[in-house]
Design an enzyme around this catalytic site. Structure first.
Site, PDB file in Angstrom:
ATOM      1  N   ASP A  95     -11.153  -1.331   0.252  1.00 25.98           N
ATOM      2  CA  ASP A  95     -11.226  -1.457  -1.209  1.00 25.98           C
ATOM      3  C   ASP A  95     -10.468  -0.297  -1.845  1.00 25.98           C
ATOM      4  O   ASP A  95     -10.205   0.719  -1.194  1.00 25.98           O
ATOM      5  CB  ASP A  95     -12.681  -1.481  -1.700  1.00 25.98           C
ATOM      6  CG  ASP A  95     -13.395  -0.167  -1.470  1.00 25.98           C
ATOM      7  OD1 ASP A  95     -13.338   0.341  -0.331  1.00 25.98           O
ATOM      8  OD2 ASP A  95     -13.999   0.376  -2.422  1.00 25.98           O
ATOM      9  N   ASP A 126      -4.854   5.615  -0.065  1.00 24.81           N
ATOM     10  CA  ASP A 126      -6.333   5.598  -0.060  1.00 24.81           C
ATOM     11  C   ASP A 126      -6.848   4.185  -0.183  1.00 24.81           C
ATOM     12  O   ASP A 126      -6.966   3.680  -1.284  1.00 24.81           O
ATOM     13  CB  ASP A 126      -6.820   6.484  -1.208  1.00 24.81           C
ATOM     14  CG  ASP A 126      -8.324   6.590  -1.285  1.00 24.81           C
ATOM     15  OD1 ASP A 126      -8.992   6.211  -0.319  1.00 24.81           O
ATOM     16  OD2 ASP A 126      -8.829   7.047  -2.316  1.00 24.81           O
ATOM     17  N   GLU A 157     -16.105   1.535  -0.605  1.00 22.07           N
ATOM     18  CA  GLU A 157     -16.143   3.001  -0.585  1.00 22.07           C
ATOM     19  C   GLU A 157     -15.916   3.577  -1.975  1.00 22.07           C
ATOM     20  O   GLU A 157     -16.546   4.537  -2.363  1.00 22.07           O
ATOM     21  CB  GLU A 157     -15.086   3.539   0.384  1.00 22.07           C
ATOM     22  CG  GLU A 157     -15.315   4.982   0.809  1.00 22.07           C
ATOM     23  CD  GLU A 157     -14.758   6.009  -0.156  1.00 22.07           C
ATOM     24  OE1 GLU A 157     -15.222   7.167  -0.116  1.00 22.07           O
ATOM     25  OE2 GLU A 157     -13.882   5.677  -0.972  1.00 22.07           O
ATOM     26  N   GLU A 158     -14.984   2.975  -2.719  1.00 19.37           N
ATOM     27  CA  GLU A 158     -14.639   3.517  -4.038  1.00 19.37           C
ATOM     28  C   GLU A 158     -15.659   3.132  -5.104  1.00 19.37           C
ATOM     29  O   GLU A 158     -15.755   3.785  -6.136  1.00 19.37           O
ATOM     30  CB  GLU A 158     -13.261   3.006  -4.478  1.00 19.37           C
ATOM     31  CG  GLU A 158     -12.125   3.268  -3.498  1.00 19.37           C
ATOM     32  CD  GLU A 158     -11.729   4.738  -3.407  1.00 19.37           C
ATOM     33  OE1 GLU A 158     -12.373   5.585  -4.058  1.00 19.37           O
ATOM     34  OE2 GLU A 158     -10.788   5.028  -2.657  1.00 19.37           O
ATOM     35  N   HIS A 422      -6.128   7.657  -6.551  1.00 25.71           N
ATOM     36  CA  HIS A 422      -6.958   7.346  -7.725  1.00 25.71           C
ATOM     37  C   HIS A 422      -6.162   7.394  -9.034  1.00 25.71           C
ATOM     38  O   HIS A 422      -6.701   7.056 -10.085  1.00 25.71           O
ATOM     39  CB  HIS A 422      -8.180   8.293  -7.871  1.00 25.71           C
ATOM     40  CG  HIS A 422      -9.164   8.161  -6.754  1.00 25.71           C
ATOM     41  ND1 HIS A 422     -10.481   8.515  -6.879  1.00 25.71           N
ATOM     42  CD2 HIS A 422      -9.019   7.702  -5.485  1.00 25.71           C
ATOM     43  CE1 HIS A 422     -11.111   8.292  -5.720  1.00 25.71           C
ATOM     44  NE2 HIS A 422     -10.235   7.801  -4.868  1.00 25.71           N
TER      45      HIS A 422
HETATM   46 ZN   LIG Z   1     -10.754   6.718   0.261  1.00 22.92          ZN
END
Ligand SMILES: [Zn+2]
Length: 450
Positions: A95, A126, A157-158, A422
């Site tokens: 994710d 990521d 995870e995010e 991010h």
């Molecule tokens: Zn990550």
């Protein structure tokens, strides 16, 4: 010692896999697998299925989705190595963070583009690079690694840590391993092999302030009736002292003994504008990795467009507090809430809603897998290994550390100082993905010889 012949063979095998790694990564980046609430869940499942297919194609056995009630599926598979050899669990997540405003991106976020050897797109670093690395390491052994390899790739995870205990607790036997390699990290500087040894924890809360029953005319009442936004601003201002140190009493700190972070490269990487001062005191690495950091990450107040001459009756802010690796998040969150409530001026009514706490972690570094990882990384990159902390948290790590206290944890990966995870224009250096895959393959080889 590992025969040189094998290392050369692995180096050649991984180099030949470069086009495959890029194709795997591009395939995954095209899927907008944002697991946040309010986003379409279909691409999240699509990314789980693509991950399953990529890993199965790399020779992983029995790859399947582990369904989590109310959560996103995790992908799991396993290849048995020769009996008596260690078991290694490889971790990544499929994710990604939301893309944010598309206009900040040089190219559409879910359309992979390669420029100057870097692959751009949300999730390219990521953590879809982690999946490409694991797949390549398996392919380098043509599906017959020298140790038992298990792979777990999770899908939220995010977004949330809510289902982690169920994932780990409900699959203890499946996930049990001697070594857990988490490819959700990366290199301190491009080309400088790095092991991450500490992670900060994080807590957050939403603080709502109310001073008036309803908005009222600022001319008729301003000067005596308190406005909620001013009250909130005063409360938030107490979180730091004048030098920018966190001014919340009672939080712990931890010393840092690894690599030192220079101010100039930090300013450049963080995009701090000229003449803008850095906040806080003490070594930069400590401020970033082993001390608390507090920030306001959202605020609800009237927008300027459409604002009127009225006193604001209520306002709210979301406060994020990053924690030293050894801090207890529940305790720290309570300290933050108490601090904010005590800071409310003028008897303003304050209501605090607590977010989910995530533990930090300091990884023990004395074991044989850590030594093997240092040697594999040094060989793959041709450079000595550095140890860094991470200001962010990977919530799974403390959960795994608690569930498997005897397993050695290794945090590495292909992200670098330019990855911009991010944020807009996230990217990964494809050469770094290749080196990371080689390091992982060499590590599996070495673990068969410890
Ligand atoms: Zn990550």
């Amino acid at each position: 010692m590992v025969p040189i012949r094998m290392n050369d063979h692995l180096r050649g095998a991984v180099a030949a896999l470069a086009p495959q790694m890029r194709a795997d990564l591009e395939r995954l980046v095209r899927i907008p697998s944002v697991a946040f609430e309010g986003f379409d869940p279909a691409p999240v499942r699509e990314a789980a299925e693509a991950t399953r297919d990529i890993l199965a194609g790399a020779g992983l056995g029995g790859v399947r989705l582990i369904e989590l009630s109310g959560g996103q599926p995790a992908v799991f598979g396993e290849i048995a190595g020769p009996p008596g050899f260690p078991t290694v669990l490889l971790y990544a997540h499929y994710d990604v963070q939301p893309a944010g405003p598309e206009k900040l991106w040089d190219a559409p976020p879910f359309q992979p583009v390669v420029r100057d050897g870097r692959l751009y797109g949300r999730g390219s670093a990521d953590d879809k690079s982690g999946i490409a690395i694991h797949a390549a390491a398996l392919r380098a052994f043509e599906g017959r690694p020298p140790v038992t390899v298990k792979v777990i790739v999770e899908g939220e995870e995010e977004a949330t840590t809510q289902n982690l205990p169920a994932l780990v607790g409900g699959n203890r036997d499946r996930l049990a391993a001697d070594v857990i390699l988490v490819a959700d990290s990366g290199n301190w500087r491009n080309g400088e092999p790095t092991l991450t040894t500490t992670l900060r924890g994080v807590v957050d809360c939403t603080v709502e302030v109310q001073t008036l029953e309803l908005p009222v005319h600022s001319g008729a009442y301003g000067g005596a009736a308190p406005d909620a936004l001013m009250a909130l601003i005063r409360m938030l201002a107490t979180l730091h002292d004048d030098r920018g140190n966190v001014a919340i009493d009672g939080l712990v700190t931890m010393p840092w003994n690894g690599v030192e972070y220079g101010e100039e490269p930090f300013r450049a990487e963080a995009g701090v504008l000229p003449e803008v001062e850095l906040v806080g005191e003490g070594p930069l690495a400590e401020r970033l990795w082993t001390k608390p950091a507090v920030n306001v990450i959202g605020i609800d107040a009237p927008t300027i467009h459409g604002s009127r001459n009225v006193l604001v009756d209520r306002a709210r802010a979301r406060v994020s507090l990053r924690l030293p690796p050894n801090e207890n998040p529940e305790r720290a969150l309570q300290i933050l809430v108490d601090h904010l409530e005590a800071a409310a001026p003028w008897g303003a009514h304050v209501h605090v809603r607590e977010g989910a706490p995530a533990d930090g972690c300091a990884v023990p570094t004395g074991g044989p897998a850590h030594t093997a990882a240092r040697s594999a990384l040094a060989e793959a990159y041709g450079r000595p290994v550095v140890e860094t902390g991470s200001g962010g948290s990977v919530p799974l790590i403390p959960v795994l550390a608690a569930a498997f206290p005897h397993a050695e944890l290794l945090l590495m990966g292909a992200m670098d100082e330019r990855s911009n995870i991010h944020a807009q224009n996230e990217s990964v250096d494809l050469a770094e993905v290749e080196r990371a895959a080689l390091a992982e393959a060499l590590l599996l080889e070495r673990l068969a010889n410890v």
